[in-house]
Write a protein that holds these residues in place. Sequence first.
Motif, PDB file in Angstrom:
ATOM      1  N   ARG A 125      32.876  92.988  60.010  1.00 40.21           N
ATOM      2  CA  ARG A 125      32.074  93.154  58.783  1.00 40.21           C
ATOM      3  C   ARG A 125      31.790  91.794  58.132  1.00 40.21           C
ATOM      4  O   ARG A 125      30.691  91.542  57.644  1.00 40.21           O
ATOM      5  CB  ARG A 125      32.805  94.066  57.797  1.00 40.21           C
ATOM      6  N   ILE A 126      32.812  90.924  58.090  1.00 38.52           N
ATOM      7  CA  ILE A 126      32.607  89.594  57.512  1.00 38.52           C
ATOM      8  C   ILE A 126      31.556  88.823  58.302  1.00 38.52           C
ATOM      9  O   ILE A 126      30.685  88.149  57.746  1.00 38.52           O
ATOM     10  CB  ILE A 126      33.945  88.815  57.492  1.00 38.52           C
ATOM     11  N   GLU A 127      31.609  88.929  59.619  1.00 38.29           N
ATOM     12  CA  GLU A 127      30.617  88.242  60.463  1.00 38.29           C
ATOM     13  C   GLU A 127      29.222  88.783  60.196  1.00 38.29           C
ATOM     14  O   GLU A 127      28.245  88.034  60.158  1.00 38.29           O
ATOM     15  CB  GLU A 127      30.989  88.439  61.929  1.00 38.29           C
ATOM     16  N   LYS A 128      29.105  90.089  59.961  1.00 32.30           N
ATOM     17  CA  LYS A 128      27.806  90.720  59.725  1.00 32.30           C
ATOM     18  C   LYS A 128      27.153  90.210  58.445  1.00 32.30           C
ATOM     19  O   LYS A 128      25.935  90.048  58.372  1.00 32.30           O
ATOM     20  CB  LYS A 128      27.987  92.238  59.665  1.00 32.30           C
ATOM     21  N   ILE A 129      27.975  89.964  57.405  1.00 29.34           N
ATOM     22  CA  ILE A 129      27.408  89.502  56.117  1.00 29.34           C
ATOM     23  C   ILE A 129      27.519  87.977  55.976  1.00 29.34           C
ATOM     24  O   ILE A 129      27.383  87.439  54.883  1.00 29.34           O
ATOM     25  CB  ILE A 129      28.105  90.198  54.935  1.00 29.34           C
ATOM     26  N   GLU A 130      27.810  87.284  57.110  1.00 32.19           N
ATOM     27  CA  GLU A 130      27.819  85.822  57.176  1.00 32.19           C
ATOM     28  C   GLU A 130      28.826  85.207  56.210  1.00 32.19           C
ATOM     29  O   GLU A 130      28.574  84.189  55.566  1.00 32.19           O
ATOM     30  CB  GLU A 130      26.421  85.254  56.905  1.00 32.19           C
ATOM     31  N   GLY A 131      29.998  85.867  56.099  1.00 35.77           N
ATOM     32  CA  GLY A 131      31.025  85.358  55.207  1.00 35.77           C
ATOM     33  C   GLY A 131      32.148  84.664  55.952  1.00 35.77           C
ATOM     34  O   GLY A 131      32.097  84.459  57.162  1.00 35.77           O
ATOM     35  N   GLU A 132      33.193  84.262  55.197  1.00 36.65           N
ATOM     36  CA  GLU A 132      34.373  83.630  55.763  1.00 36.65           C
ATOM     37  C   GLU A 132      35.587  84.489  55.441  1.00 36.65           C
ATOM     38  O   GLU A 132      35.656  85.109  54.378  1.00 36.65           O
ATOM     39  CB  GLU A 132      34.576  82.225  55.185  1.00 36.65           C
ATOM     40  N   PHE A 133      36.573  84.469  56.348  1.00 34.14           N
ATOM     41  CA  PHE A 133      37.722  85.348  56.244  1.00 34.14           C
ATOM     42  C   PHE A 133      38.963  84.541  56.585  1.00 34.14           C
ATOM     43  O   PHE A 133      39.093  84.028  57.691  1.00 34.14           O
ATOM     44  CB  PHE A 133      37.505  86.526  57.208  1.00 34.14           C
ATOM     45  N   VAL A 134      39.898  84.356  55.592  1.00 38.88           N
ATOM     46  CA  VAL A 134      41.095  83.559  55.803  1.00 38.88           C
ATOM     47  C   VAL A 134      42.318  84.388  55.436  1.00 38.88           C
ATOM     48  O   VAL A 134      42.334  85.039  54.380  1.00 38.88           O
ATOM     49  CB  VAL A 134      41.076  82.274  54.942  1.00 38.88           C
ATOM     50  N   ILE A 135      43.347  84.367  56.312  1.00 38.62           N
ATOM     51  CA  ILE A 135      44.602  85.066  56.038  1.00 38.62           C
ATOM     52  C   ILE A 135      45.720  84.033  55.980  1.00 38.62           C
ATOM     53  O   ILE A 135      45.861  83.206  56.868  1.00 38.62           O
ATOM     54  CB  ILE A 135      44.926  86.112  57.127  1.00 38.62           C
ATOM     55  N   ASP A 136      46.523  84.101  54.909  1.00 39.94           N
ATOM     56  CA  ASP A 136      47.688  83.242  54.761  1.00 39.94           C
ATOM     57  C   ASP A 136      48.905  84.150  54.643  1.00 39.94           C
ATOM     58  O   ASP A 136      49.093  84.814  53.625  1.00 39.94           O
ATOM     59  CB  ASP A 136      47.544  82.344  53.519  1.00 39.94           C
ATOM     60  N   THR A 137      49.727  84.199  55.689  1.00 40.80           N
ATOM     61  CA  THR A 137      50.884  85.086  55.665  1.00 40.80           C
ATOM     62  C   THR A 137      51.936  84.592  56.631  1.00 40.80           C
ATOM     63  O   THR A 137      51.652  83.840  57.569  1.00 40.80           O
ATOM     64  CB  THR A 137      50.485  86.523  56.036  1.00 40.80           C
ATOM     65  N   SER A 138      53.148  84.989  56.386  1.00 45.42           N
ATOM     66  CA  SER A 138      54.248  84.791  57.314  1.00 45.42           C
ATOM     67  C   SER A 138      55.300  85.834  56.994  1.00 45.42           C
ATOM     68  O   SER A 138      55.310  86.414  55.890  1.00 45.42           O
ATOM     69  CB  SER A 138      54.825  83.379  57.184  1.00 45.42           C
TER      70      SER A 138
END
Length: 640
Positions: A614-627
Amino acid sequence: MKILCAIIYVMSFFLGAQNTQIDSLKTITSSSNDAMEVAKANLILAKLHERIDLNQGKIFAQKAYQYKSNDSLLAETNNQLGRFQFFTAQLDSAVYYFENTKTLLKKLKDDKRVAVVNISLGAIQLRQGDYNKTIATLTESASFFEKTNDSLNAAKCYSNIASAFAELELFPKAIEYSEKALQVFENLNQTQFRLITLPNLATQYYKNGDTLKAIDYNAKAEQLATSLGDKRSLSIIYNNLGDLYLNKDSEKAKQYLEKTLALKNELNLKSGIEVAQSNLGYIHLKNRDYKTAISYFNKAEQNIKGKQLVFVYNNLQEAHKGLGQMNKALEYAEKSNRLNDSILNSESQKNFMEVQTKYETEKKEKEILQLQTDNLEANYKRRQNRNLLIAAVSALILTLLLIYVLQKNAKRKRIIMEQNLTIQEQDFNQLLKSQELEGIDAILDAQELERSKMAADLHDNLGSKVATLKLYLESYDDKEDFSGFYNKLKKLMNDTYNEIRSISKNKNFGAEISKGLIPSTKGIAKQISDSKKIDIKVINIDVNKRIENTLEIQIFRIIQELLTNIIKHSNATEATIQFSEQDNVLTIMVEDNGKGFNINASKSGIGLINIEQRIEKIEGEFVIDTSIGNGTTVILNIPL
């Protein structure tokens, strides 16, 4: 919008009897026959009036200046006169008195006080818009104070260096120096200098795009200034707040700026008043009140310098253009271009880099290496461009030769084309058959895509509701009123049933967000929070405009997927969804205090795959910060 930074000025240059009563000092000046004692009393009176009445203080300083038989006392008097000239925006006169002070102190071989006077000169250079000279002057003084372990005066230098960086729009560097100065002022409990540095940091963070920190630092500064009854600092803070709200709430900005002018007029403060006038002119310009805007800009133009003057020229250009006065508009456009070029010319930048390289010695070798690399790269590009030019000319010659050969052999080619006609017809028939097969494959692919979309919609919309339903059931306590629990459960089941009907009729494969993205997000957050197993907060920082409907639906689906993952996997008790918008980019941050996860081991999950698609479809960026054990933060950046 203007860059507004208060200038750290030398608040204490020489020790004096600050607590001496004004009346007793006046008695000395009128009754004593000792000329030096009278001069000292007048100098102390001048210092006492500095924050009470600048004009009266200047009169006492002029009386002290008449006694010239003691170099140390005369140096103090010159310094005090320089301060009065600075506070009343008489910058050239201030430079004159400060240079006199330095000459006397060098004669007395007092290097420390010479370095202190340089802080004053650096403040003037900053006000005059000579930012590179400001950095050079104050870097030299900062180095002296660091060597002599004078952290307070070093911090004063840091603060004004930060202001110069801010004017050059190097905001990360400005923040670095301001934070360093603030740390010293807090350690030494220097309240007055904290009052100056806090608004500076607020402005620098604001210009660097961090509105939250800007508001926080301004609030701390206003609280401190109010508790101390410091009207001068409040005038700076209100000016900052006016600038902060300049493009967000012009009416609120106007109220703060008018407070600033009132305080500065009350205190007879000339320095900084041009900034408030300029910003008020900007507000009237936005409201198309061009004549009032020009009036404010003309007042500001008389005292403003540097990048701020470029801002004034640009706005005067727009105001005259609005009145149809195109000749005046062109005149100010040319002034703006000339001044901006002089501020940012290559020689100034070169001097600036030399000063910074000298001060930051640990980076010297790296910077020299980088410069050499840049030169090598520039030489390589020049050689490459030359080779490309030669290649292009050669290619042109070869092309002309080829055209000549082609024309000469045209008849032979036609014969060859006729011979190959039959083969081409056969190839064409084969191509038609291949296209028929590709068409069939495309139909099958479209059907498979539709099935995938149906599966994703079922996962997105029904998945979150079923996960919430499961959360409700798990959270039920037999001590709880079953009637209320039953009503919640019944409503969620009805929503789930309606979602299934909607999907089955192929009317809506997505969330219904008729009230908009953020209200809908708040609705689903409240629904989940009612389970009492997890508390979800939704915060809107500065998103005010409505987003296009199809984009809202895609974003809402992503938020649904993230909430489903939190409910099903995180074991979190709290979560936050934060919306903000800057430069036409919507930023959504979703945080939870759950158990986190190993992102490398979870990349193949359907939830993450759906979000990435979905993020790729709307030309956005997606970042996950987790551990594992540290919760999860997801940041979405979506162009509007």
